[in-house]
Design a protein around this motif. Structure first.
Motif, PDB file in Angstrom:
ATOM      1  N   HIS A  44      22.873  10.596   6.249  1.00 34.29           N
ATOM      2  CA  HIS A  44      23.801  10.598   7.379  1.00 34.29           C
ATOM      3  C   HIS A  44      24.741   9.420   7.212  1.00 34.29           C
ATOM      4  O   HIS A  44      24.286   8.279   7.130  1.00 34.29           O
ATOM      5  N   ASN A  45      26.022   9.666   7.193  1.00 38.00           N
ATOM      6  CA  ASN A  45      27.001   8.591   7.103  1.00 38.00           C
ATOM      7  C   ASN A  45      27.013   7.822   8.415  1.00 38.00           C
ATOM      8  O   ASN A  45      27.109   8.411   9.492  1.00 38.00           O
ATOM      9  N   ASN A  46      26.910   6.516   8.347  1.00 43.53           N
ATOM     10  CA  ASN A  46      26.856   5.674   9.531  1.00 43.53           C
ATOM     11  C   ASN A  46      28.055   5.897  10.460  1.00 43.53           C
ATOM     12  O   ASN A  46      27.936   5.793  11.674  1.00 43.53           O
ATOM     13  N   HIS A  47      29.197   6.238   9.900  1.00 41.76           N
ATOM     14  CA  HIS A  47      30.403   6.439  10.708  1.00 41.76           C
ATOM     15  C   HIS A  47      30.340   7.709  11.542  1.00 41.76           C
ATOM     16  O   HIS A  47      31.102   7.866  12.491  1.00 41.76           O
ATOM     17  N   ASP A  48      29.428   8.630  11.227  1.00 43.60           N
ATOM     18  CA  ASP A  48      29.322   9.903  11.934  1.00 43.60           C
ATOM     19  C   ASP A  48      28.187   9.921  12.955  1.00 43.60           C
ATOM     20  O   ASP A  48      27.866  10.976  13.487  1.00 43.60           O
ATOM     21  N   LEU A  49      27.577   8.783  13.226  1.00 44.16           N
ATOM     22  CA  LEU A  49      26.377   8.756  14.059  1.00 44.16           C
ATOM     23  C   LEU A  49      26.637   8.434  15.531  1.00 44.16           C
ATOM     24  O   LEU A  49      25.705   8.440  16.326  1.00 44.16           O
ATOM     25  N   GLY A  50      27.875   8.138  15.892  1.00 46.18           N
ATOM     26  CA  GLY A  50      28.178   7.805  17.286  1.00 46.18           C
ATOM     27  C   GLY A  50      27.767   8.923  18.230  1.00 46.18           C
ATOM     28  O   GLY A  50      28.036  10.094  17.994  1.00 46.18           O
ATOM     29  N   GLY A  51      27.056   8.562  19.303  1.00 49.16           N
ATOM     30  CA  GLY A  51      26.606   9.525  20.294  1.00 49.16           C
ATOM     31  C   GLY A  51      25.340  10.272  19.915  1.00 49.16           C
ATOM     32  O   GLY A  51      24.882  11.128  20.657  1.00 49.16           O
ATOM     33  N   THR A  52      24.755   9.952  18.759  1.00 51.85           N
ATOM     34  CA  THR A  52      23.497  10.588  18.360  1.00 51.85           C
ATOM     35  C   THR A  52      22.355   9.586  18.526  1.00 51.85           C
ATOM     36  O   THR A  52      22.585   8.405  18.760  1.00 51.85           O
ATOM     37  N   VAL A  53      21.125  10.062  18.381  1.00 47.91           N
ATOM     38  CA  VAL A  53      19.967   9.161  18.500  1.00 47.91           C
ATOM     39  C   VAL A  53      19.943   8.144  17.378  1.00 47.91           C
ATOM     40  O   VAL A  53      19.227   7.146  17.458  1.00 47.91           O
ATOM     41  N   LEU A  54      20.715   8.365  16.328  1.00 46.92           N
ATOM     42  CA  LEU A  54      20.747   7.442  15.193  1.00 46.92           C
ATOM     43  C   LEU A  54      21.810   6.363  15.336  1.00 46.92           C
ATOM     44  O   LEU A  54      21.880   5.457  14.504  1.00 46.92           O
ATOM     45  N   GLU A  55      22.607   6.421  16.374  1.00 52.70           N
ATOM     46  CA  GLU A  55      23.683   5.440  16.551  1.00 52.70           C
ATOM     47  C   GLU A  55      23.119   4.023  16.625  1.00 52.70           C
ATOM     48  O   GLU A  55      22.231   3.733  17.409  1.00 52.70           O
ATOM     49  N   GLY A  56      23.627   3.154  15.773  1.00 55.80           N
ATOM     50  CA  GLY A  56      23.209   1.759  15.779  1.00 55.80           C
ATOM     51  C   GLY A  56      21.820   1.511  15.213  1.00 55.80           C
ATOM     52  O   GLY A  56      21.299   0.403  15.296  1.00 55.80           O
ATOM     53  N   LEU A  57      21.210   2.513  14.628  1.00 54.80           N
ATOM     54  CA  LEU A  57      19.854   2.365  14.109  1.00 54.80           C
ATOM     55  C   LEU A  57      19.845   1.436  12.899  1.00 54.80           C
ATOM     56  O   LEU A  57      20.567   1.644  11.941  1.00 54.80           O
TER      57      LEU A  57
END
Length: 120
Positions: A44-57
């Protein structure tokens, strides 16, 4: 299981499992076992994680159908940054209290970021 890639070209390694086996005298022996399986990796590209459970992980997290599990560590930096005595320093200063505080902070951030909960 989510594992953030900490360094470019990150490497995944799986060790061998251990299990306890009772002897006739009631003692337990450590037994090494084989571990076989297939691993699937989804990057998962870090830039595409906003609003998901992975955001800021920034740490490992386990997700099942019913729960998320956070993991706490005594040392939250890479051991190699501790220097040549890292194994000894980690062993001498490991603390369940520190690891629990780390897990609490991660869970708190997760709940506030992903589920928009407040401290109230």
């Amino acid at each position: 299981m989510y594992y953030p890639v900490a360094v470019p070209g990150g490497f995944f390694s799986v060790g061998h499992p251990h299990a306890a086996q009772a002897t006739a005298t009631g003692r337990y022996r450590d037994r090494k076992h084989r571990w076989t399986g297939d691993f699937e990796f989804i990057l998962h590209n870090n830039h595409d994680l906003g609003g998901t459970v992975l955001e800021g992980l920034t740490h490992p997290m386990l997700e099942t159908d019913q729960q998320w599990s956070m993991y706490g560590f005594t040392f939250t930096i890479l051991p190699r940054r501790l220097g040549a005595n890292a194994p000894i320093d980690v062993a001498n200063h490991s603390s369940l209290d520190k690891a629990m505080r780390d897990a609490f902070r991660k869970l708190r951030r997760f709940l506030m970021t992903v589920h928009h909960m407040s401290e109230d």
